[in-house]
Write a protein that holds these residues in place. Sequence first.
Motif, PDB file in Angstrom:
ATOM      1  N   LEU A  16      -1.364   4.420   7.712  1.00  0.00           N
ATOM      2  CA  LEU A  16      -1.217   5.034   6.386  1.00  0.00           C
ATOM      3  C   LEU A  16      -1.905   6.397   6.284  1.00  0.00           C
ATOM      4  O   LEU A  16      -1.795   7.068   5.261  1.00  0.00           O
ATOM      5  CB  LEU A  16      -1.769   4.085   5.311  1.00  0.00           C
ATOM      6  N   GLY A  17      -2.610   6.758   7.343  1.00  0.00           N
ATOM      7  CA  GLY A  17      -3.216   8.088   7.365  1.00  0.00           C
ATOM      8  C   GLY A  17      -4.695   8.118   7.042  1.00  0.00           C
ATOM      9  O   GLY A  17      -5.283   9.196   6.910  1.00  0.00           O
ATOM     10  N   TYR A  18      -5.300   6.960   6.938  1.00  0.00           N
ATOM     11  CA  TYR A  18      -6.747   6.916   6.717  1.00  0.00           C
ATOM     12  C   TYR A  18      -7.451   6.940   8.072  1.00  0.00           C
ATOM     13  O   TYR A  18      -6.857   6.617   9.102  1.00  0.00           O
ATOM     14  CB  TYR A  18      -7.133   5.656   5.926  1.00  0.00           C
ATOM     15  N   ASP A  19      -8.710   7.306   8.038  1.00  0.00           N
ATOM     16  CA  ASP A  19      -9.457   7.420   9.283  1.00  0.00           C
ATOM     17  C   ASP A  19     -10.735   6.574   9.205  1.00  0.00           C
ATOM     18  O   ASP A  19     -11.800   7.087   8.867  1.00  0.00           O
ATOM     19  CB  ASP A  19      -9.806   8.889   9.555  1.00  0.00           C
TER      20      ASP A  19
ATOM     21  N   VAL B  55     -12.782   2.556   3.352  1.00  0.00           N
ATOM     22  CA  VAL B  55     -11.981   3.718   2.966  1.00  0.00           C
ATOM     23  C   VAL B  55     -11.446   3.492   1.550  1.00  0.00           C
ATOM     24  O   VAL B  55     -11.338   2.355   1.091  1.00  0.00           O
ATOM     25  CB  VAL B  55     -10.799   3.977   3.937  1.00  0.00           C
ATOM     26  N   ILE B  56     -11.150   4.576   0.873  1.00  0.00           N
ATOM     27  CA  ILE B  56     -10.566   4.489  -0.465  1.00  0.00           C
ATOM     28  C   ILE B  56      -9.053   4.649  -0.313  1.00  0.00           C
ATOM     29  O   ILE B  56      -8.584   5.719   0.103  1.00  0.00           O
ATOM     30  CB  ILE B  56     -11.113   5.597  -1.391  1.00  0.00           C
ATOM     31  N   VAL B  57      -8.302   3.588  -0.621  1.00  0.00           N
ATOM     32  CA  VAL B  57      -6.851   3.695  -0.502  1.00  0.00           C
ATOM     33  C   VAL B  57      -6.275   4.256  -1.797  1.00  0.00           C
ATOM     34  O   VAL B  57      -6.799   4.030  -2.889  1.00  0.00           O
ATOM     35  CB  VAL B  57      -6.173   2.351  -0.142  1.00  0.00           C
ATOM     36  N   ASN B  58      -5.193   4.974  -1.634  1.00  0.00           N
ATOM     37  CA  ASN B  58      -4.572   5.660  -2.770  1.00  0.00           C
ATOM     38  C   ASN B  58      -4.056   4.672  -3.811  1.00  0.00           C
ATOM     39  O   ASN B  58      -4.336   4.819  -5.002  1.00  0.00           O
ATOM     40  CB  ASN B  58      -3.422   6.525  -2.241  1.00  0.00           C
TER      41      ASN B  58
ATOM     42  N   PHE C  57       0.857  -1.185   0.000  1.00  0.00           N
ATOM     43  CA  PHE C  57       0.000   0.000   0.000  1.00  0.00           C
ATOM     44  C   PHE C  57       0.893   1.235   0.000  1.00  0.00           C
ATOM     45  O   PHE C  57       1.873   1.293   0.750  1.00  0.00           O
ATOM     46  CB  PHE C  57      -0.890   0.020   1.247  1.00  0.00           C
ATOM     47  N   THR C  58       0.537   2.194  -0.835  1.00  0.00           N
ATOM     48  CA  THR C  58       1.313   3.430  -0.901  1.00  0.00           C
ATOM     49  C   THR C  58       0.375   4.616  -0.797  1.00  0.00           C
ATOM     50  O   THR C  58      -0.682   4.654  -1.447  1.00  0.00           O
ATOM     51  CB  THR C  58       2.096   3.518  -2.231  1.00  0.00           C
ATOM     52  N   ARG C  59       0.776   5.552   0.041  1.00  0.00           N
ATOM     53  CA  ARG C  59       0.029   6.805   0.142  1.00  0.00           C
ATOM     54  C   ARG C  59       1.028   7.931   0.365  1.00  0.00           C
ATOM     55  O   ARG C  59       1.715   7.953   1.386  1.00  0.00           O
ATOM     56  CB  ARG C  59      -0.971   6.767   1.282  1.00  0.00           C
TER      57      ARG C  59
ATOM     58  N   ILE D 114      -1.378  -2.844 -10.225  1.00  0.00           N
ATOM     59  CA  ILE D 114      -1.683  -1.707  -9.351  1.00  0.00           C
ATOM     60  C   ILE D 114      -3.149  -1.328  -9.537  1.00  0.00           C
ATOM     61  O   ILE D 114      -3.648  -1.282 -10.658  1.00  0.00           O
ATOM     62  CB  ILE D 114      -0.813  -0.486  -9.710  1.00  0.00           C
ATOM     63  N   ARG D 115      -3.802  -1.053  -8.425  1.00  0.00           N
ATOM     64  CA  ARG D 115      -5.132  -0.431  -8.499  1.00  0.00           C
ATOM     65  C   ARG D 115      -5.065   0.856  -7.681  1.00  0.00           C
ATOM     66  O   ARG D 115      -4.536   0.866  -6.571  1.00  0.00           O
ATOM     67  CB  ARG D 115      -6.216  -1.368  -7.976  1.00  0.00           C
ATOM     68  N   LYS D 116      -5.598   1.906  -8.269  1.00  0.00           N
ATOM     69  CA  LYS D 116      -5.580   3.205  -7.604  1.00  0.00           C
ATOM     70  C   LYS D 116      -6.988   3.600  -7.176  1.00  0.00           C
ATOM     71  O   LYS D 116      -7.962   3.213  -7.799  1.00  0.00           O
ATOM     72  CB  LYS D 116      -4.983   4.258  -8.536  1.00  0.00           C
ATOM     73  N   GLN D 117      -7.033   4.395  -6.115  1.00  0.00           N
ATOM     74  CA  GLN D 117      -8.313   4.836  -5.553  1.00  0.00           C
ATOM     75  C   GLN D 117      -9.247   3.630  -5.376  1.00  0.00           C
ATOM     76  O   GLN D 117     -10.346   3.586  -5.912  1.00  0.00           O
ATOM     77  CB  GLN D 117      -8.942   5.908  -6.449  1.00  0.00           C
TER      78      GLN D 117
END
Lengths: 131, 75
Positions: free
Chosen positions: A48-51, A73-76, A18-20, A84-87
């Motif tokens: 990772l900074g999600y809430d 949550v939507i991960v970056n 996971f990357t953000r 890779i999958r984004k959003q």
Amino acid sequence: MNVPFTLEEGLIFVPVRFTRESKSYTARFVLDTGASNTMLNTHIAVYLGYDPIASSERIQVTTASGIEYASRVIVNEIFALGKIRKQFPVLCHTLPPSASVDGLLGLDFFRNSILLIDFIKNTISFTGQTN
Amino acid sequence: MQNIFTYQEIQKKFQSEWVLLESPETNERLEIVRGNVLFHSKDRDEVYRQLIEMNPLSSAVIYTGTIPKNTAVIL
């Protein structure tokens, strides 16, 4: 592209990243073709900074042992099996320690793709559209 | 302080523990090759708490144990 996987007590273990922004976490996931959604340990989502607590999306999750609720949550960015999958939406839920994994790679990760699991060679072939 | 160990060294040194790594190096398959050990414990949730508290830029948590034999896992 054939990607080897580790089979342990019948479970298919795959590494997932996971990357953000400047942060990244390399996780140990189980590929779960019985799961409709990808699931991430809540602590890792927070790291990772999600809430997850503030997420307005609470999803009913039907498991083998009953019904639970998880935040979505939507991960970056999520990277697994060379794709890779984004959003990408993930459910935040913490599995018991005995599962020894950070989460589940569910069927939603393989949407619009062809997934072939070779239990003879212990490889996964994953082709098709990703973003 | 740097405590860089290979995956094999971590497996031997911290048996059946959860190990928090900073800056994990991975191979082309995304498997962890080595990393800087920040924290380790048999208590997984404590390791995750330390992950949030230490807040490294790049990290991984690995478990050096195995699923017990004759265990069925239905997730």
